[in-house]
Design an enzyme around this catalytic site. Structure first.
Site, PDB file in Angstrom:
ATOM      1  N   ASN A 156       0.869  -1.172   0.000  1.00 31.47           N
ATOM      2  CA  ASN A 156       0.000   0.000   0.000  1.00 31.47           C
ATOM      3  C   ASN A 156       0.907   1.224   0.000  1.00 31.47           C
ATOM      4  O   ASN A 156       1.553   1.511   1.008  1.00 31.47           O
ATOM      5  CB  ASN A 156      -0.895  -0.046   1.254  1.00 31.47           C
ATOM      6  CG  ASN A 156      -1.686   1.224   1.446  1.00 31.47           C
ATOM      7  OD1 ASN A 156      -1.754   2.076   0.559  1.00 31.47           O
ATOM      8  ND2 ASN A 156      -2.306   1.361   2.617  1.00 31.47           N
ATOM      9  N   LYS A 159       0.106   4.289  -0.204  1.00 26.92           N
ATOM     10  CA  LYS A 159      -0.530   5.457   0.436  1.00 26.92           C
ATOM     11  C   LYS A 159      -0.359   6.715  -0.435  1.00 26.92           C
ATOM     12  O   LYS A 159      -0.327   6.615  -1.652  1.00 26.92           O
ATOM     13  CB  LYS A 159       0.013   5.652   1.852  1.00 26.92           C
ATOM     14  CG  LYS A 159      -0.124   4.379   2.682  1.00 26.92           C
ATOM     15  CD  LYS A 159       0.040   4.603   4.152  1.00 26.92           C
ATOM     16  CE  LYS A 159      -0.035   3.261   4.862  1.00 26.92           C
ATOM     17  NZ  LYS A 159      -0.006   3.406   6.316  1.00 26.92           N
ATOM     18  N   HIS A 195      -9.386   0.522   5.329  1.00 30.94           N
ATOM     19  CA  HIS A 195      -8.072   0.762   5.953  1.00 30.94           C
ATOM     20  C   HIS A 195      -8.269   1.640   7.200  1.00 30.94           C
ATOM     21  O   HIS A 195      -9.139   2.523   7.220  1.00 30.94           O
ATOM     22  CB  HIS A 195      -7.126   1.440   4.962  1.00 30.94           C
ATOM     23  CG  HIS A 195      -5.712   1.491   5.457  1.00 30.94           C
ATOM     24  ND1 HIS A 195      -5.281   2.443   6.341  1.00 30.94           N
ATOM     25  CD2 HIS A 195      -4.659   0.672   5.231  1.00 30.94           C
ATOM     26  CE1 HIS A 195      -4.009   2.219   6.632  1.00 30.94           C
ATOM     27  NE2 HIS A 195      -3.611   1.151   5.978  1.00 30.94           N
ATOM     28  N   GLU A 204      -6.764   4.125   8.266  1.00 29.40           N
ATOM     29  CA  GLU A 204      -6.697   5.571   8.022  1.00 29.40           C
ATOM     30  C   GLU A 204      -8.028   6.080   7.466  1.00 29.40           C
ATOM     31  O   GLU A 204      -8.434   7.212   7.729  1.00 29.40           O
ATOM     32  CB  GLU A 204      -5.513   5.886   7.092  1.00 29.40           C
ATOM     33  CG  GLU A 204      -4.196   5.717   7.834  1.00 29.40           C
ATOM     34  CD  GLU A 204      -3.022   5.286   6.999  1.00 29.40           C
ATOM     35  OE1 GLU A 204      -3.055   5.423   5.766  1.00 29.40           O
ATOM     36  OE2 GLU A 204      -2.044   4.777   7.596  1.00 29.40           O
ATOM     37  N   GLU A 230      -5.011  -5.590  10.691  1.00 27.94           N
ATOM     38  CA  GLU A 230      -4.029  -4.532  10.909  1.00 27.94           C
ATOM     39  C   GLU A 230      -4.308  -3.844  12.246  1.00 27.94           C
ATOM     40  O   GLU A 230      -5.132  -2.918  12.308  1.00 27.94           O
ATOM     41  CB  GLU A 230      -4.102  -3.503   9.780  1.00 27.94           C
ATOM     42  CG  GLU A 230      -3.809  -4.089   8.409  1.00 27.94           C
ATOM     43  CD  GLU A 230      -3.267  -3.030   7.467  1.00 27.94           C
ATOM     44  OE1 GLU A 230      -2.181  -3.247   6.940  1.00 27.94           O
ATOM     45  OE2 GLU A 230      -3.912  -1.984   7.304  1.00 27.94           O
ATOM     46  N   GLY A 245       2.659   1.799  10.943  1.00 27.33           N
ATOM     47  CA  GLY A 245       3.573   2.925  10.780  1.00 27.33           C
ATOM     48  C   GLY A 245       4.282   3.320  12.061  1.00 27.33           C
ATOM     49  O   GLY A 245       4.895   4.383  12.141  1.00 27.33           O
ATOM     50  N   SER A 255       3.734  -2.584  10.404  1.00 27.78           N
ATOM     51  CA  SER A 255       5.197  -2.580  10.541  1.00 27.78           C
ATOM     52  C   SER A 255       5.842  -3.906  10.144  1.00 27.78           C
ATOM     53  O   SER A 255       6.775  -4.374  10.797  1.00 27.78           O
ATOM     54  CB  SER A 255       5.610  -2.169  11.962  1.00 27.78           C
ATOM     55  OG  SER A 255       5.146  -0.860  12.247  1.00 27.78           O
TER      56      SER A 255
HETATM   57  C1  PEP Z   1      -0.660  -0.133   6.338  1.00 26.61           C
HETATM   58  O1  PEP Z   1      -0.846   1.065   6.338  1.00 26.61           O
HETATM   59  O2  PEP Z   1      -1.490  -0.888   5.793  1.00 26.61           O
HETATM   60  C2  PEP Z   1       0.530  -0.627   7.003  1.00 26.61           C
HETATM   61  C3  PEP Z   1       0.543  -1.869   7.394  1.00 26.61           C
HETATM   62  O3  PEP Z   1       1.560   0.260   7.197  1.00 26.61           O
HETATM   63  P1  PEP Z   1       3.020  -0.065   7.819  1.00 26.61           P
HETATM   64  O4  PEP Z   1       3.523  -1.308   7.143  1.00 26.61           O
HETATM   65  O5  PEP Z   1       3.833   1.140   7.508  1.00 26.61           O
HETATM   66  O6  PEP Z   1       2.812  -0.281   9.288  1.00 26.61           O
END
Ligand code: PEP
Length: 249
Positions: free
Chosen positions: A9, A11, A94, A96, A166, A172, A212
């Site tokens: 992703n 973003k 997601h 966000e 997630e 992040g 992460s």
């Molecule tokens: C995400 O935003 O779907 C995500 C998993 O981000 P990150 O890998 O940066 O934690």
């Protein structure tokens, strides 16, 4: 036997030229990769990246879409427009979108059904906030988001759905759920799918972990029985950090 599915992703990052460079590097380096792959650039780079990944083993994904098919919806992007660009899958729900843009389960479910009705694959993201985990509610939150997100989705259409677990506190932040903690939630979600759609559907559904994921933790996460892939944010932005995840063994 479930196939691993590794998705990136991107973003709100990358100009078209930058996105094309990354897509070209991934197409070259993953051409002998054994797993299922997807990249989700910004809307503005979908056409560019689509031209690069066409005919490769990397699917083109979008990061969101409108809940409406078309019409007076300023600033939104429709499923028809995504399909016109060659998009094959869409990430929905997601964290966000849920927490920054206040998308609720009903809206996400509307998007899920619209995407499936138009033949797209869906990655439906679920996951708890830190305070929800600390209050002992991680399972409940993931169950509600799964049940509500899949409301009125048929068993046949479920075959085109991937769930991405997630935990919001791990996105992040550099904090990853331990493989054991992640696997426990994945097993719980698989049980929820079993209750809704039966044992075969539960056995077959792909459940990605996201939060992460890096080269140095990917293999341990993927070794867990219920973890079938990864949705990767930060580490998906460079070939040198994404490829080792995509080619974990
Ligand atoms: C995400 O935003 O779907 C995500 C998993 O981000 P990150 O890998 O940066 O934690």
């Amino acid at each position: 036997m479930r196939n691993y599915f590794i998705a990136g992703n991107w973003k709100m990052h990358k100009t078209r030229a930058e996105a094309a460079d990354l897509a070209k590097a991934l197409a070259a380096e993953l051409k002998d990769g054994k797993h299922k792959y997807l990249v989700a650039p910004s809307f503005t780079a979908l056409e560019t990246v689509g031209a690069v990944v066409k005919g490769t083993n990397i699917m083109l994904g979008a990061q969101n879409m409108s809940s409406e098919e078309q019409g007076a919806h300023t600033g939104e992007v429709s499923v028809l427009q995504l399909k016109d660009l060659g998009v094959e899958a869409v990430i929905l729900g997601h964290s966000e979108r849920r927490h920054t843009y206040k998308e609720d389960d009903a809206l996400i479910n509307k998007k899920v059904k619209l995407a499936l009705r138009h033949g797209l694959e869906v990655i439906l993201c679920v996951g708890e906030l830190l305070e929800e985990r600390e209050a002992g509610n991680a399972e409940k939150v993931c169950e509600t988001q799964t049940v509500e997100g899949l409301k009125d989705v048929s068993a046949a259409d479920l075959a085109r759905v991937t769930i991405a677990y997630e935990p919001v506190w791990a996105i992040g932040t550099g904090k990853t759920a331990t493989p054991e903690d992640a696997d426990a939630i994945h097993a719980y979600i698989r049980g929820v799918i079993g209750k809704l759609y039966g044992d075969d559907a539960a056995e077959n559904i792909i459940i990605q972990y996201g939060g992460s994921v890096k080269a140095d933790n990917a293999a341990q996460l993927m070794a867990k029985e219920n973890i079938d892939g990864a949705l990767v944010g930060g580490a998906a932005l460079k070939a040198e950090t994404f490829v080792p995840i995509a080619k974990f063994n």
